[in-house]
Write an enzyme that holds these catalytic residues in place. Structure first.
Site, PDB file in Angstrom:
ATOM      1  N   ASN A  88      14.852 -15.547  -6.912  1.00  0.00           N
ATOM      2  CA  ASN A  88      13.893 -16.504  -6.349  1.00  0.00           C
ATOM      3  C   ASN A  88      13.111 -15.888  -5.184  1.00  0.00           C
ATOM      4  OD1 ASN A  88      14.441 -18.619  -8.126  1.00  0.00           O
ATOM      5  ND2 ASN A  88      16.131 -19.404  -6.865  1.00  0.00           N
ATOM      6  N   GLU A  89      13.824 -15.119  -4.335  1.00  0.00           N
ATOM      7  CA  GLU A  89      13.145 -14.402  -3.242  1.00  0.00           C
ATOM      8  C   GLU A  89      12.095 -13.455  -3.823  1.00  0.00           C
ATOM      9  OE1 GLU A  89      16.997 -13.999  -0.234  1.00  0.00           O
ATOM     10  OE2 GLU A  89      15.946 -12.212  -0.941  1.00  0.00           O
ATOM     11  N   LEU A  90      12.493 -12.749  -4.859  1.00  0.00           N
ATOM     12  CA  LEU A  90      11.615 -11.758  -5.460  1.00  0.00           C
ATOM     13  C   LEU A  90      10.325 -12.387  -5.973  1.00  0.00           C
ATOM     14  CD1 LEU A  90      11.177  -8.837  -6.375  1.00  0.00           C
ATOM     15  CD2 LEU A  90      12.379  -9.402  -8.500  1.00  0.00           C
TER      16      LEU A  90
END
Length: 425
Positions: A88-90
């Site tokens: 999700n961060e990516l």
């Protein structure tokens, strides 16, 4: 680029360090990198930092931290591609990167990029498990993010000889980004050598052309192959127009005085006439004298002693490998030339290997290995790149495998290839 935020704690982060919190091979590296950044005064959001206050690991808070960071450092380790939090961060990081709002520094740690791109190998089973917990659409979006990630050039830990040195190198790169200094490879002019703008800015400060009340001695030093002569010739070409007369004494056995197109051979300038030649050309006038004659201390001393004959505003630039020689003759203004930064080294290598600024996708991993083998030294990068130009991936792999191992031996092997080729011609 840092965005404004109503939350005071967010603005303190210069770097968002995206890494897996699982216990894997990259754990110690990430911890060391975070510690190094902190010691440099670079404020970094790191999920495993137990002293953080005011930031939760919720998606909304993490998204805000990413958006308001100047740089995202993504450490892709064994467990990163199967961590939902990391995935999700990516996605957020790549979206901001595509919009030009966030710089990204990518580090592959102990992983094979082709497996990440295709989610094969050790990632095949974990991704099948994700489909059971999340929608097919969501999993497909993560797959696309990982595939896109591998199109960005990054560092590969498998080819590091000394991890502590890489931590220092990465920290310095990050420091340049967050201080708003340009990190993109650029040139002083469109066709100038790689990184020349950075070197010339530093050199202009040391030379200080605006000061005409002194004869200033300036030194350029650094190891063999680091680009001293390239920088010196470029600086001479650019700076000579600011002087009434100028002379370049070089190590290729010629002495040039461009004003009258005079050329003196090595024999002539060694027969006790060198000092007289310099005096006759530069004496009592504002002149530029460049001495690229290596490590002859007596020669440097002899030249340093005649500065009184030069006119006010003159500049004498000495070029040598050993800084101690410059100290010996009293040179106070010294530029210590270092190896290229990572992005610059990759650009220079690609210019020689592919005649373009970046490696083709299928050659990315091979190009990164080659840069490591050449130890970021310009001469070695150009020689190795030229030797690999036009060859297929299999040939590259065979050649790089021969060179990988002892770093110093690698450089010598690359140089030997160059000399052998020159002799054949």
């Amino acid at each position: 680029m840092s965005a404004s935020s109503s939350s005071s704690f967010i603005s303190k982060f210069d770097v968002f360090l995206s890494s897996s919190t699982e216990e894997d091979t990259a754990k110690d590296f990430v911890t060391d990198l975070y510690r190094s950044l902190s010691e440099k005064g670079i404020t970094t959001y790191y999920k495993d930092d137990k002293v953080e206050e005011g930031v939760s690991s919720s998606g909304s808070d993490l998204s805000k931290c990413i958006r308001d960071s100047k740089l995202a450092v993504v450490v892709v380790s064994e467990s990163y591609p199967t961590s939902v939090l990391c995935l999700n961060e990516l996605q957020t990081i790549l979206n901001l990167h595509d919009e030009g709002q966030l710089s990204v520094l990518l580090i592959f740690y102990g992983v094979e990029t082709s497996n990440i791109r295709k989610q094969t190998g050790e990632y095949a089973e974990p991704f099948r498990n994700l489909v059971e917990e999340y929608s097919a659409e969501k999993v497909q979006s993560w797959r696309r993010a990982l595939a896109k990630l591998t199109t960005i050039s990054g560092l590969d830990s498998r080819f590091w000889s000394r991890e502590a040195e890489m931590v220092d190198l990465i920290t310095n790169e990050i420091s340049l980004v967050i201080s708003n200094k340009p990190i993109s490879p650029s040139t002083f002019k469109a066709d100038g050598p790689v990184a020349m703008d950075r070197h010339m800015r530093a050199l202009y400060e040391l030379v200080d052309l605006n000061s005409d009340k002194e004869v200033r001695l300036v030194g350029i030093c650094g190891p063999g192959g680091v680009g001293k002569t390239t920088l010196t010739r470029y600086a001479y070409e650019k700076m000579s127009v600011n002087f009434h007369v100028h002379m370049f004494v070089d190590n290729s056995e010629k002495n040039y005085h461009q004003d009258h197109q005079e050329t003196f051979t090595s024999t002539e300038i060694q027969e006790e006439t060198q000092i007289n030649i310099i005096k006759s050309v530069l004496g009592e006038r504002r002149g530029l004298l460049v001495i690229d004659c290596g490590d002859n201390l007596q020669q440097l001393k002899d030249i340093a002693e005649i500065v009184g004959w030069l006119g006010s505003g003159s500049r004498v630039i000495f070029v040598t490998q050993e800084k101690s020689l410059l100290d010996e003759i009293g040179v106070e203004h010294v530029y210590e030339l270092q190896s290229l930064r990572y992005d610059e080294a990759l650009q220079l290598f690609c210019q020689s290997a592919f005649n373009q600024q970046h490696p083709p996708t299928s050659f990315e991993s091979l190009a990164l290995r080659a840069v490591q083998i050449a130890s970021f030294l310009p001469l070695a990068l150009k020689i190795l790149g030229s030797s690999l130009q036009g060859k297929d991936e299999r040939s590259w792999e065979e050649e790089l495998q021969k060179l990988e191992g002892d770093q110093e031996k690698n450089i010598m092997e690359v140089m030997k290839k160059s000399y052998a080729k020159a002799n054949e011609e």
